[in-house]
Design a protein around this motif. Structure first.
Motif, PDB file in Angstrom:
ATOM      1  N   ASN A   1      39.496  50.134  34.293  1.00 37.34           N
ATOM      2  CA  ASN A   1      39.122  50.714  35.578  1.00 37.34           C
ATOM      3  C   ASN A   1      40.222  51.656  36.013  1.00 37.34           C
ATOM      4  O   ASN A   1      41.287  51.729  35.389  1.00 37.34           O
ATOM      5  CB  ASN A   1      38.860  49.629  36.634  1.00 37.34           C
ATOM      6  CG  ASN A   1      40.100  48.837  36.995  1.00 37.34           C
ATOM      7  OD1 ASN A   1      41.150  49.390  37.288  1.00 37.34           O
ATOM      8  ND2 ASN A   1      39.976  47.521  37.000  1.00 37.34           N
TER       9      ASN A   1
ATOM     10  N   GLN B   1      42.141  53.134  39.621  1.00 35.99           N
ATOM     11  CA  GLN B   1      42.295  52.957  41.063  1.00 35.99           C
ATOM     12  C   GLN B   1      43.052  54.147  41.651  1.00 35.99           C
ATOM     13  O   GLN B   1      43.828  54.804  40.960  1.00 35.99           O
ATOM     14  CB  GLN B   1      43.084  51.670  41.353  1.00 35.99           C
ATOM     15  CG  GLN B   1      42.456  50.413  40.760  1.00 35.99           C
ATOM     16  CD  GLN B   1      43.283  49.172  41.010  1.00 35.99           C
ATOM     17  OE1 GLN B   1      43.785  48.971  42.106  1.00 35.99           O
ATOM     18  NE2 GLN B   1      43.429  48.337  39.990  1.00 35.99           N
TER      19      GLN B   1
ATOM     20  N   HIS C   1      46.046  50.652  48.662  1.00 34.94           N
ATOM     21  CA  HIS C   1      44.883  50.806  47.790  1.00 34.94           C
ATOM     22  C   HIS C   1      43.748  51.499  48.533  1.00 34.94           C
ATOM     23  O   HIS C   1      43.433  51.163  49.681  1.00 34.94           O
ATOM     24  CB  HIS C   1      44.416  49.432  47.307  1.00 34.94           C
ATOM     25  CG  HIS C   1      43.226  49.504  46.424  1.00 34.94           C
ATOM     26  ND1 HIS C   1      41.951  49.274  46.865  1.00 34.94           N
ATOM     27  CD2 HIS C   1      43.118  49.802  45.107  1.00 34.94           C
ATOM     28  CE1 HIS C   1      41.105  49.429  45.872  1.00 34.94           C
ATOM     29  NE2 HIS C   1      41.795  49.740  44.790  1.00 34.94           N
TER      30      HIS C   1
ATOM     31  N   LEU D   1      38.600  51.589  43.885  1.00 37.86           N
ATOM     32  CA  LEU D   1      38.622  51.227  42.470  1.00 37.86           C
ATOM     33  C   LEU D   1      37.296  51.629  41.857  1.00 37.86           C
ATOM     34  O   LEU D   1      36.236  51.366  42.440  1.00 37.86           O
ATOM     35  CB  LEU D   1      38.842  49.714  42.330  1.00 37.86           C
ATOM     36  CG  LEU D   1      38.908  49.078  40.944  1.00 37.86           C
ATOM     37  CD1 LEU D   1      39.732  47.793  41.007  1.00 37.86           C
ATOM     38  CD2 LEU D   1      37.539  48.763  40.366  1.00 37.86           C
TER      39      LEU D   1
ATOM     40  N   ARG E   1      35.176  51.352  38.166  1.00 34.03           N
ATOM     41  CA  ARG E   1      35.176  50.703  36.868  1.00 34.03           C
ATOM     42  C   ARG E   1      34.766  51.696  35.786  1.00 34.03           C
ATOM     43  O   ARG E   1      34.129  52.711  36.066  1.00 34.03           O
ATOM     44  CB  ARG E   1      34.235  49.503  36.877  1.00 34.03           C
ATOM     45  CG  ARG E   1      34.622  48.493  37.944  1.00 34.03           C
ATOM     46  CD  ARG E   1      33.964  47.144  37.774  1.00 34.03           C
ATOM     47  NE  ARG E   1      34.298  46.281  38.909  1.00 34.03           N
ATOM     48  CZ  ARG E   1      35.467  45.674  39.049  1.00 34.03           C
ATOM     49  NH1 ARG E   1      36.408  45.816  38.147  1.00 34.03           N
ATOM     50  NH2 ARG E   1      35.681  44.905  40.100  1.00 34.03           N
TER      51      ARG E   1
ATOM     52  N   HIS F   1      47.605  34.876  47.227  1.00 37.92           N
ATOM     53  CA  HIS F   1      47.556  35.700  46.029  1.00 37.92           C
ATOM     54  C   HIS F   1      48.200  34.963  44.862  1.00 37.92           C
ATOM     55  O   HIS F   1      49.118  34.150  45.033  1.00 37.92           O
ATOM     56  CB  HIS F   1      48.251  37.043  46.269  1.00 37.92           C
ATOM     57  CG  HIS F   1      47.431  37.972  47.101  1.00 37.92           C
ATOM     58  ND1 HIS F   1      47.772  39.300  47.283  1.00 37.92           N
ATOM     59  CD2 HIS F   1      46.270  37.788  47.783  1.00 37.92           C
ATOM     60  CE1 HIS F   1      46.861  39.881  48.053  1.00 37.92           C
ATOM     61  NE2 HIS F   1      45.954  38.979  48.372  1.00 37.92           N
TER      62      HIS F   1
ATOM     63  N   SER G   1      48.325  40.519  44.118  1.00 36.75           N
ATOM     64  CA  SER G   1      46.869  40.630  44.084  1.00 36.75           C
ATOM     65  C   SER G   1      46.283  39.226  44.023  1.00 36.75           C
ATOM     66  O   SER G   1      46.905  38.318  43.469  1.00 36.75           O
ATOM     67  CB  SER G   1      46.394  41.488  42.910  1.00 36.75           C
ATOM     68  OG  SER G   1      46.742  40.920  41.682  1.00 36.75           O
TER      69      SER G   1
ATOM     70  N   ARG H   1      43.700  38.022  42.401  1.00 31.28           N
ATOM     71  CA  ARG H   1      43.274  37.581  41.081  1.00 31.28           C
ATOM     72  C   ARG H   1      43.958  38.474  40.049  1.00 31.28           C
ATOM     73  O   ARG H   1      45.112  38.804  40.176  1.00 31.28           O
ATOM     74  CB  ARG H   1      41.751  37.605  40.981  1.00 31.28           C
ATOM     75  CG  ARG H   1      41.052  36.648  41.935  1.00 31.28           C
ATOM     76  CD  ARG H   1      39.549  36.633  41.721  1.00 31.28           C
ATOM     77  NE  ARG H   1      38.938  37.930  41.922  1.00 31.28           N
ATOM     78  CZ  ARG H   1      38.664  38.465  43.112  1.00 31.28           C
ATOM     79  NH1 ARG H   1      38.956  37.809  44.209  1.00 31.28           N
ATOM     80  NH2 ARG H   1      38.083  39.643  43.200  1.00 31.28           N
TER      81      ARG H   1
ATOM     82  N   ASP I   1      43.483  43.687  37.184  1.00 31.73           N
ATOM     83  CA  ASP I   1      42.542  44.781  37.408  1.00 31.73           C
ATOM     84  C   ASP I   1      42.026  44.813  38.836  1.00 31.73           C
ATOM     85  O   ASP I   1      41.131  45.579  39.150  1.00 31.73           O
ATOM     86  CB  ASP I   1      41.353  44.659  36.433  1.00 31.73           C
ATOM     87  CG  ASP I   1      41.759  44.973  35.011  1.00 31.73           C
ATOM     88  OD1 ASP I   1      41.113  44.459  34.084  1.00 31.73           O
ATOM     89  OD2 ASP I   1      42.732  45.732  34.831  1.00 31.73           O
ATOM     90  N   GLN I   2      42.603  44.022  39.676  1.00 27.55           N
ATOM     91  CA  GLN I   2      42.205  43.985  41.078  1.00 27.55           C
ATOM     92  C   GLN I   2      43.137  44.851  41.919  1.00 27.55           C
ATOM     93  O   GLN I   2      44.270  45.117  41.521  1.00 27.55           O
ATOM     94  CB  GLN I   2      42.246  42.544  41.594  1.00 27.55           C
ATOM     95  CG  GLN I   2      41.297  41.619  40.861  1.00 27.55           C
ATOM     96  CD  GLN I   2      39.865  42.058  41.005  1.00 27.55           C
ATOM     97  OE1 GLN I   2      39.413  42.368  42.096  1.00 27.55           O
ATOM     98  NE2 GLN I   2      39.138  42.103  39.897  1.00 27.55           N
ATOM     99  N   PRO I   3      42.657  45.293  43.092  1.00 25.53           N
ATOM    100  CA  PRO I   3      43.549  46.048  43.986  1.00 25.53           C
ATOM    101  C   PRO I   3      44.803  45.259  44.314  1.00 25.53           C
ATOM    102  O   PRO I   3      44.747  44.041  44.508  1.00 25.53           O
ATOM    103  CB  PRO I   3      42.682  46.255  45.234  1.00 25.53           C
ATOM    104  CG  PRO I   3      41.290  46.211  44.736  1.00 25.53           C
ATOM    105  CD  PRO I   3      41.291  45.218  43.612  1.00 25.53           C
ATOM    106  N   GLN I   4      45.905  45.963  44.374  1.00 24.92           N
ATOM    107  CA  GLN I   4      47.174  45.322  44.675  1.00 24.92           C
ATOM    108  C   GLN I   4      47.621  45.705  46.085  1.00 24.92           C
ATOM    109  O   GLN I   4      47.371  46.808  46.557  1.00 24.92           O
ATOM    110  CB  GLN I   4      48.236  45.752  43.662  1.00 24.92           C
ATOM    111  CG  GLN I   4      47.907  45.298  42.245  1.00 24.92           C
ATOM    112  CD  GLN I   4      48.950  45.706  41.237  1.00 24.92           C
ATOM    113  OE1 GLN I   4      50.111  45.939  41.574  1.00 24.92           O
ATOM    114  NE2 GLN I   4      48.550  45.789  39.975  1.00 24.92           N
TER     115      GLN I   4
END
Lengths: 111, 114
Positions: free
Chosen positions: A31, A33, A45, A48, A50, B29, B95, B97, B100-103
């Motif tokens: 992905n 961001q 952020h 995002l 994918r 987190h 983050s 999880r 690949d998750q927003p930080q």
């Protein structure tokens, strides 16, 4: 090109105009961001997208992703002076744990 | 809204000294990160931390660096025997999880090595 190159490096526009920033990358990604950084502050952020998505919207933001060209663009519509900041793309190479930020685009919105 | 906090905001240290940068990630987190940004350059990934151990690290993160989660809230970056080129902004992020998750980023610690 490096993983995560952005252009332009700097962009100056009038309030109300649209701003477009581009990010190119080298390898396949899971992905991508986009983050924003105000001067002297941490990154925030924004959005995002994918690898199986082509376009995504969030408020005045529109992000596209073209995996065949290995590029993404961030469009900010109807810009405001408060949008003045640096904008970075961020990605993780597929199959890798390495996290990479682009070099960033410094956006100045003139009131 | 919960946020990542970093202390101090500015650290001045003599070359060769050890420095510890502190971060309090968002409480629920699970993934924690350190990045650095040398003045005028892009943000560079240093290390990620999950389940009380390093999950990934970059080439920059050599034996000079270490990370620790000494208790349930703090996440620290230690730099041993600092060098002039360690001068940079150091950002902590967390983050909820996976990577690949927003930080969520703190505002950073500006480290100046004299």
């Amino acid at each position: 090109s490096q993983q995560g190159e952005e252009d332009p490096q700097a962009l100056s526009i009038q309030e109300g105009e649209n701003a477009t920033m581009n990010c190119s990358y080298k390898t396949s990604i899971n992905n991508l961001q986009w983050y924003r950084q105000n001067s002297g502050r941490g990154l925030v952020h924004l959005i995002l997208i994918r690898s199986n998505e082509r376009e995504k919207h969030s408020g005045r933001l529109r992000v596209t992703l073209d995996t065949s060209k290995k590029s993404s663009s961030l469009l900010i519509t109807a810009s405001r002076a408060a949008d003045t900041a640096s904008y970075f793309c961020f990605m993780r190479e597929a199959g890798s744990y390495q996290l990479t930020f682009g070099k960033g685009t410094k956006l100045s919105v003139i009131p | 809204e919960p946020e990542v906090t970093q202390t101090p905001s500015h650290q001045v240290t003599q070359m060769g000294q050890e420095v510890i940068l502190r971060c309090v990630p968002i409480s629920n987190h699970l993934y924690f990160y350190w990045y650095r940004q040398i003045l005028g350059q892009k943000v560079e990934f240093l290390v990620s931390f999950y389940n009380n151990e390093i999950s990934e690290k970059s080439e920059i993160f050599d034996d000079q660096f270490s990370v620790e989660r000494p208790d349930g809230s703090n996440f620290t970056l230690k730099i041993r025997s600092t060098k002039l080129e360690d001068s940079a902004m150091y950002f902590c992020a967390s983050s909820p999880r996976g990577r690949d998750q927003p930080q969520h980023f703190g505002d950073g610690t500006r480290l100046s090595i004299l």
